[in-house]
Design a protein around this motif. Structure first.
Motif, short mmCIF file in Angstrom:
data_model
loop_
_atom_site.label_atom_id
_atom_site.label_comp_id
_atom_site.label_asym_id
_atom_site.label_seq_id
_atom_site.Cartn_x
_atom_site.Cartn_y
_atom_site.Cartn_z
N VAL A 41 -4.54 1.30 -5.11
CA VAL A 41 -3.20 1.43 -5.67
C VAL A 41 -2.26 0.53 -4.88
O VAL A 41 -2.25 0.55 -3.65
N ARG A 42 -1.48 -0.28 -5.60
CA ARG A 42 -0.50 -1.15 -4.96
C ARG A 42 0.82 -1.05 -5.72
O ARG A 42 0.85 -0.86 -6.93
N LYS A 55 -3.15 -0.88 -10.29
CA LYS A 55 -4.44 -0.62 -9.65
C LYS A 55 -5.23 -1.92 -9.66
O LYS A 55 -5.32 -2.60 -10.66
N ARG A 76 2.83 9.44 -9.27
CA ARG A 76 1.89 8.63 -10.06
C ARG A 76 1.21 9.49 -11.11
O ARG A 76 1.10 9.10 -12.27
N ARG A 95 1.81 10.19 -4.65
CA ARG A 95 0.63 10.51 -5.47
C ARG A 95 1.00 11.41 -6.64
O ARG A 95 0.54 11.22 -7.76
N TYR A 138 3.44 1.21 -10.20
CA TYR A 138 2.31 0.80 -9.38
C TYR A 138 1.28 0.10 -10.26
O TYR A 138 1.33 0.18 -11.48
N SER A 167 -10.02 0.17 -7.38
CA SER A 167 -9.60 1.55 -7.11
C SER A 167 -8.37 1.59 -6.19
O SER A 167 -7.85 2.67 -5.91
N LYS A 196 0.85 -1.18 0.00
CA LYS A 196 0.00 0.00 0.00
C LYS A 196 0.89 1.24 0.00
O LYS A 196 2.06 1.19 0.37
#
Length: 66
Positions: free
Chosen positions: A48-49, A43, A33, A30, A41, A46, A14
């Motif tokens: 995000v990993r 998805k 991204r 963020r 990353y 919804s 996470k």
């Protein structure tokens, strides 16, 4: 903020886990991204990993370049 070791980092981490492991703030993750910058990353719905193997490879490449 707590810190994690590579061993403790989940296979699909996470955002908060990546922030704790790398010291990169969640808002910076963020922004990166949104700008299409690493770390990689995925998805899941919804959520995000961050794949652990790709995160560790990216960090290694930074250390080797620096």
């Amino acid at each position: 903020m707590s810190t994690l070791t590579a061993h403790e980092l989940p296979d699909y981490a996470k955002e908060r886990d990546v922030a704790a492991y790398t010291g990169i703030s969640a808002p910076t993750l963020r922004r990166r991204r949104a700008e299409g910058l690493p770390p990689t990353y995925i998805k899941i719905g919804s959520a995000v990993r961050y794949p652990k193997t790709q995160l560790l490879q990216w960090l290694t490449s930074l250390a080797e370049a620096g």
